[in-house]
Enzyme design. Structure first.
Site, short mmCIF file in Angstrom:
data_model
loop_
_atom_site.label_atom_id
_atom_site.label_comp_id
_atom_site.label_asym_id
_atom_site.label_seq_id
_atom_site.Cartn_x
_atom_site.Cartn_y
_atom_site.Cartn_z
CB CYS A 197 42.66 44.67 41.34
SG CYS A 197 41.59 44.33 42.67
NE ARG A 237 41.40 41.69 38.76
CZ ARG A 237 41.43 42.74 37.67
NH1 ARG A 237 42.01 42.27 36.50
NH2 ARG A 237 40.57 43.80 37.85
CG ASP A 266 37.39 41.91 36.42
OD1 ASP A 266 37.00 41.34 37.41
OD2 ASP A 266 37.15 43.05 36.09
P1 4NP Z 1 38.51 43.37 41.17
O1 4NP Z 1 37.38 42.83 40.36
O2 4NP Z 1 39.21 44.60 40.31
O3 4NP Z 1 39.63 42.20 41.01
O4 4NP Z 1 38.43 43.49 42.50
C1 4NP Z 1 36.28 43.66 39.99
C2 4NP Z 1 35.50 44.21 41.04
C3 4NP Z 1 34.35 44.88 40.40
C4 4NP Z 1 34.16 45.34 39.35
C5 4NP Z 1 35.00 44.92 38.32
C6 4NP Z 1 36.29 44.30 38.71
N1 4NP Z 1 33.08 46.16 38.82
O5 4NP Z 1 32.82 46.40 37.74
O6 4NP Z 1 32.19 46.67 39.99
#
Ligand code: 4NP
Length: 157
Positions: A10, A16, A126
């Protein structure tokens, strides 16, 4: 070709893809498949070394999982180490494919939603900036898609 290793990808590797990793570990354990390597990574490096997001972990723990993992960034080397690479959304897929060095590398990349049977979304949304329902949805999607990945592992072996 047999699938002996699966990498979930992800953006941050704290919501995710750790959910995919942990649900996949449980599906494999339930099916007595101890020989499949499972890991997760993020296309971005913002959260390197962090544990999975507490909201994601709470949702998985409520489903009886003991959550493992610490965030790392996806690298081209992952193409040498994994048979199946599973990005959560279209942006992740694009960024993972940018590091592919061959047609064989590209063939290892299959979007997570392509393994779901019950859900028809085309991406795993997300959940980071949203509410608790986003984490519940991610976990529901993971339960569906990881069962699909287990079927793929069995049919490829
Ligand atoms: P992930 O979620 O990609 O599912 O781990 C996110 C975690 C952090 C961020 C964006 C999405 N962020 O912008 O910090």
């Amino acid at each position: 070709m047999a699938i002996n290793s699966v990498l979930f990808v992800c953006l941050g590797n704290i919501c995710r893809s750790p959910a995919g990793e942990n649900v996949m570990r449980r599906v494999l354990q339930e099916n007595g498949a101890s020989g499949v390597k499972v890991d997760s990574a993020g296309t971005a490096g913002y959260h390197i070394g962090k544990r999975p997001d507490a909201r994601m972990s709470a949702e998985l723990e409520s489903r009886g999982m003991r959550v493992v993992g610490s965030a790392r960034q996806f690298t081209a080397q992952d193409y040498s180490e994994f048979d199946l690479i599973v990005p959560m959304d279209n942006e992740n897929t694009k960024n993972v494919l940018k590091l592919a060095k061959s047609a064989g590398d590209k063939a290892k990349v299959k979007p997570f939603m392509s393994f779901c049977k019950e859900f028809t979304n085309d991406e795993v949304p997300d959940p980071y900036y949203g509410g608790a329902e986003g984490f519940t949805l991610v976990a529901d999607l993971m339960e569906d898609g990881c069962r699909g990945i287990w079927q793929e592992i069995q049919s490829a072996s």
